[in-house]
Write a protein that holds these residues in place. Structure first.
Motif, PDB file in Angstrom:
ATOM      1  N   TYR A 180       0.843  -1.192   0.000  1.00  0.00           N
ATOM      2  CA  TYR A 180       0.000   0.000   0.000  1.00  0.00           C
ATOM      3  C   TYR A 180       0.878   1.243   0.000  1.00  0.00           C
ATOM      4  O   TYR A 180       2.059   1.186   0.324  1.00  0.00           O
ATOM      5  N   LYS A 181       0.267   2.355  -0.308  1.00  0.00           N
ATOM      6  CA  LYS A 181       0.983   3.621  -0.497  1.00  0.00           C
ATOM      7  C   LYS A 181       1.459   4.264   0.809  1.00  0.00           C
ATOM      8  O   LYS A 181       2.442   4.999   0.813  1.00  0.00           O
ATOM      9  N   TYR A 182       0.761   4.028   1.919  1.00  0.00           N
ATOM     10  CA  TYR A 182       1.088   4.700   3.178  1.00  0.00           C
ATOM     11  C   TYR A 182       1.511   3.695   4.239  1.00  0.00           C
ATOM     12  O   TYR A 182       1.029   2.568   4.280  1.00  0.00           O
ATOM     13  N   GLU A 227       4.643   8.332   3.165  1.00  0.00           N
ATOM     14  CA  GLU A 227       4.121   7.900   1.871  1.00  0.00           C
ATOM     15  C   GLU A 227       5.246   7.117   1.200  1.00  0.00           C
ATOM     16  O   GLU A 227       6.387   7.578   1.139  1.00  0.00           O
ATOM     17  N   MET A 284       6.952   6.041  -1.906  1.00  0.00           N
ATOM     18  CA  MET A 284       7.005   6.571  -3.268  1.00  0.00           C
ATOM     19  C   MET A 284       7.362   5.490  -4.295  1.00  0.00           C
ATOM     20  O   MET A 284       6.857   5.499  -5.410  1.00  0.00           O
ATOM     21  N   SER A 285       8.284   4.590  -3.947  1.00  0.00           N
ATOM     22  CA  SER A 285       8.682   3.504  -4.845  1.00  0.00           C
ATOM     23  C   SER A 285       9.222   2.365  -3.992  1.00  0.00           C
ATOM     24  O   SER A 285       9.630   2.572  -2.849  1.00  0.00           O
ATOM     25  N   GLN A 333      -5.806   2.766   5.259  1.00  0.00           N
ATOM     26  CA  GLN A 333      -5.032   3.593   4.348  1.00  0.00           C
ATOM     27  C   GLN A 333      -5.665   4.973   4.199  1.00  0.00           C
ATOM     28  O   GLN A 333      -4.967   5.980   4.145  1.00  0.00           O
TER      29      GLN A 333
END
Length: 189
Positions: free
Chosen positions: A51-53, A81, A83-84, A165
């Motif tokens: 997930y992003k967060y 966050e 990022m990659s 999220q």
């Protein structure tokens, strides 16, 4: 790059949790983070992707468990966050992260007329009293800090990963405060 530890566990700044470490890649994570005095990101997964967060955490204690495994206690430091991401040859996740601002803290005084804040804090005190094994992780709970109380509520409520999220991406505890208050109101009715 920052080390990432994917778990279904949800932790926010100020939160604490105990983990059992046994996989070689996570033993390496603990060893390197401890040696370098750095934290790692507690991340959640959906299928094979992160997930992003997540939350940047610090290792605040460790012990050898009765079964011989390594036990660590982690404390949430900062929302991030992701990022990659990439994986090392041993499958340890690594990521580029961007730190997010802490949620503004919202203190209240016990004799305040703000019933919402008082109810959130008081109900959390009851949860801690009913679950001393969870409460013992917090030497000095900050019930007077409504943001802290909302963060602890979000950690223990049975929310979906998507809901978690959504909450972690928010700029303040306002949405959490409203959500928790509504749940408490429905529980009483």
């Amino acid at each position: 790059m920052t080390k990432l530890f994917p778990l279904p566990l949800f932790l926010l700044p100020g939160g604490r949790a105990k983990l059992r470490i046994f996989e070689p890649r996570y033993l390496r994570l603990v060893r390197e983070c401890t040696a370098n005095g750095e934290g790692f990101v507690l991340a959640m997964m959906q299928g094979q992707r992160l997930y992003k967060y997540g939350t940047l955490v610090d290792i605040v204690d460790f012990e050898t468990l009765p079964d011989g495994l390594l036990g660590i206690t982690i404390a949430g430091r900062q929302r991030v966050e992701i990022m990659s991401t990439e994986q090392a040859p041993d499958k340890l996740w690594l990521g580029e992260i961007r730190t997010l601002h802490d949620w503004p803290h919202d203190d209240y005084v016990d004799n305040t007329d703000d019933e919402v804040q008082a109810r959130i804090a008081t109900s959390l005190k009851h949860i801690f009293a009913a679950h001393p094994d969870h409460a013992e992780q917090y030497e000095q709970p900050h019930f007077e800090d409504v943001t802290w109380a909302c963060q602890r509520w979000l950690e223990i409520l049975p929310l979906t990963s998507a809901q978690k999220q959504w909450f972690i991406a928010q700029d303040s505890a306002d949405e959490a405060k409203q959500f928790i208050h509504q749940l408490l109101e429905e529980h009483v009715e």
